[in-house]
Design an enzyme around this catalytic site. Sequence first.
Site, PDB file in Angstrom:
ATOM      1  CE1 TYR A 107       0.408   1.705   4.327  1.00  0.00           C
ATOM      2  CE2 TYR A 107       0.925  -0.618   4.455  1.00  0.00           C
ATOM      3  CZ  TYR A 107       0.979   0.651   4.993  1.00  0.00           C
ATOM      4  OH  TYR A 107       1.603   0.863   6.187  1.00  0.00           O
ATOM      5  CB  CYS A 108       1.362   4.101  -1.638  1.00  0.00           C
ATOM      6  SG  CYS A 108       0.035   4.292  -2.847  1.00  0.00           S
ATOM      7  NE  ARG A 109      -1.726  11.804   0.888  1.00  0.00           N
ATOM      8  CZ  ARG A 109      -2.704  12.320   0.148  1.00  0.00           C
ATOM      9  NH1 ARG A 109      -2.894  11.901  -1.087  1.00  0.00           N
ATOM     10  NH2 ARG A 109      -3.488  13.258   0.637  1.00  0.00           N
TER      11      ARG A 109
END
Length: 149
Positions: A107-109
Site C-alpha cells: 500500500y501507499c497513500r
Amino acid sequence: MKRIATVVSIGLVGLASLTACGSDTDGSSADSSPGVAEPTIEITTVSPDAAASIIDDAPDDLVILDVRTAEEFAEGHIEGAIQLDFYRPDFADQLAELDPAVPYVVYCRSGNRSGQTLPIMESLGFSSATDVEGGILAWQASGLPVVVD
C-alpha cells in the site's frame, strides 16, 4: 489447382494436430512439460476490508509493504509493515532484495505508488502481491487501525 488443394489440406491437418496437441479427450489441456509446473503469480487489488482480512488471517511469512516515504510512514502505517520509499532512485533494487516467494500486501497513500509497484514486483518474479485499493487513506476511511511512530 489440385496441388494447391493438397497443400491447403495438409496445412489444415497439420494445424489441427498442432491445436490438438496436449489435449485430453475431455478437452482439458495436458501439461506440455511433465513434472514442471508453471509458476503461479497472484497480483491483485482489493478493498481495505479485504486486505485487513488477509492480514488478520495471514500466513506466517506475509509481508506488509508500505511504499511511502519515511515521513509518511511515521505519520501512521499498518501494524507490522516494512517501509520502502517508492521515490528512491534504487527502489527497484531494494525491492529485488526482498523474498519473491512470500506473499505481500502493498500500500501507499492513495493507491498510485503501490499500483505502480505491482508490475515491478511481477517483473522481478514475485509470486503474490495484493494492493490495498485507495491506500492508507481508504484504509483509515474504513475505520481500520494504524500505528503511529
